[in-house]
Design a protein around this motif. Structure first.
Motif, PDB file in Angstrom:
ATOM      1  N   GLN A  25       0.842  -1.203   0.000  1.00  0.00           N
ATOM      2  CA  GLN A  25       0.000   0.000   0.000  1.00  0.00           C
ATOM      3  C   GLN A  25       0.872   1.245   0.000  1.00  0.00           C
ATOM      4  OE1 GLN A  25      -2.802   0.204   3.233  1.00  0.00           O
ATOM      5  NE2 GLN A  25      -3.511   2.216   2.667  1.00  0.00           N
ATOM      6  N   LEU A  26       0.435   2.251  -0.731  1.00  0.00           N
ATOM      7  CA  LEU A  26       1.045   3.579  -0.707  1.00  0.00           C
ATOM      8  C   LEU A  26       0.066   4.497   0.004  1.00  0.00           C
ATOM      9  CD1 LEU A  26       2.148   3.777  -4.428  1.00  0.00           C
ATOM     10  CD2 LEU A  26       3.618   3.351  -2.481  1.00  0.00           C
ATOM     11  N   TYR A  27       0.484   5.077   1.107  1.00  0.00           N
ATOM     12  CA  TYR A  27      -0.410   5.965   1.837  1.00  0.00           C
ATOM     13  C   TYR A  27      -0.536   7.287   1.085  1.00  0.00           C
ATOM     14  CZ  TYR A  27      -0.326   2.606   5.610  1.00  0.00           C
ATOM     15  OH  TYR A  27      -0.465   1.464   6.343  1.00  0.00           O
ATOM     16  N   PRO A  28      -1.725   7.898   1.063  1.00  0.00           N
ATOM     17  CA  PRO A  28      -1.962   9.083   0.230  1.00  0.00           C
ATOM     18  C   PRO A  28      -1.394  10.384   0.787  1.00  0.00           C
ATOM     19  CG  PRO A  28      -3.960   8.486   1.397  1.00  0.00           C
ATOM     20  CD  PRO A  28      -2.950   7.415   1.686  1.00  0.00           C
ATOM     21  N   GLU A  29      -0.977  10.412   2.045  1.00  0.00           N
ATOM     22  CA  GLU A  29      -0.474  11.659   2.618  1.00  0.00           C
ATOM     23  C   GLU A  29       1.014  11.830   2.305  1.00  0.00           C
ATOM     24  OE1 GLU A  29      -1.577   9.218   4.921  1.00  0.00           O
ATOM     25  OE2 GLU A  29      -3.671   9.812   4.790  1.00  0.00           O
ATOM     26  N   THR A  34       9.296  17.277   4.025  1.00  0.00           N
ATOM     27  CA  THR A  34      10.292  16.323   3.542  1.00  0.00           C
ATOM     28  C   THR A  34       9.957  15.710   2.189  1.00  0.00           C
ATOM     29  OG1 THR A  34       9.202  14.505   4.705  1.00  0.00           O
ATOM     30  CG2 THR A  34      10.934  15.693   5.896  1.00  0.00           C
ATOM     31  N   ARG A  35       8.724  15.928   1.714  1.00  0.00           N
ATOM     32  CA  ARG A  35       8.251  15.341   0.455  1.00  0.00           C
ATOM     33  C   ARG A  35       8.379  13.809   0.486  1.00  0.00           C
ATOM     34  NH1 ARG A  35       5.192  19.097  -1.745  1.00  0.00           N
ATOM     35  NH2 ARG A  35       6.298  21.015  -2.111  1.00  0.00           N
TER      36      ARG A  35
END
Length: 78
Positions: A25-29, A34-35
């Motif tokens: 999973q890639l979290y959306p925040e 720090t990008r």
């Protein structure tokens, strides 16, 4: 980084061992300063050696196709 990308995890508390996983999973925040973002990596844990909040060094395979926009240097206004 894409979902399904291969990863290698080296847990600091288990020196010399490497564990293979995949990005689940890639979290959306995205952190503005720090990008950076968080990802969840799925690892097999049959012996229960992984615990919450353990520190690890992770390498994620970044061989995904990425489309980019290219412009000539002269087109960029400083």
């Amino acid at each position: 980084v894409v979902i399904g990308a291969k990863s290698v995890v080296r847990v600091r508390g288990l020196p010399g061992q490497e564990f293979q996983g995949r990005v689940d999973q890639l979290y959306p925040e995205i952190r503005e300063r720090t990008r950076t973002t968080q990802v969840r990596i799925e690892l097999a844990n049959p012996e229960g050696i992984f615990l919450a909040n353990m520190y690890a060094d992770v390498t994620i395979d970044g061989k995904a196709k990425v489309e980019t926009v290219n412009v000539p240097d002269a087109a960029v206004i400083d």
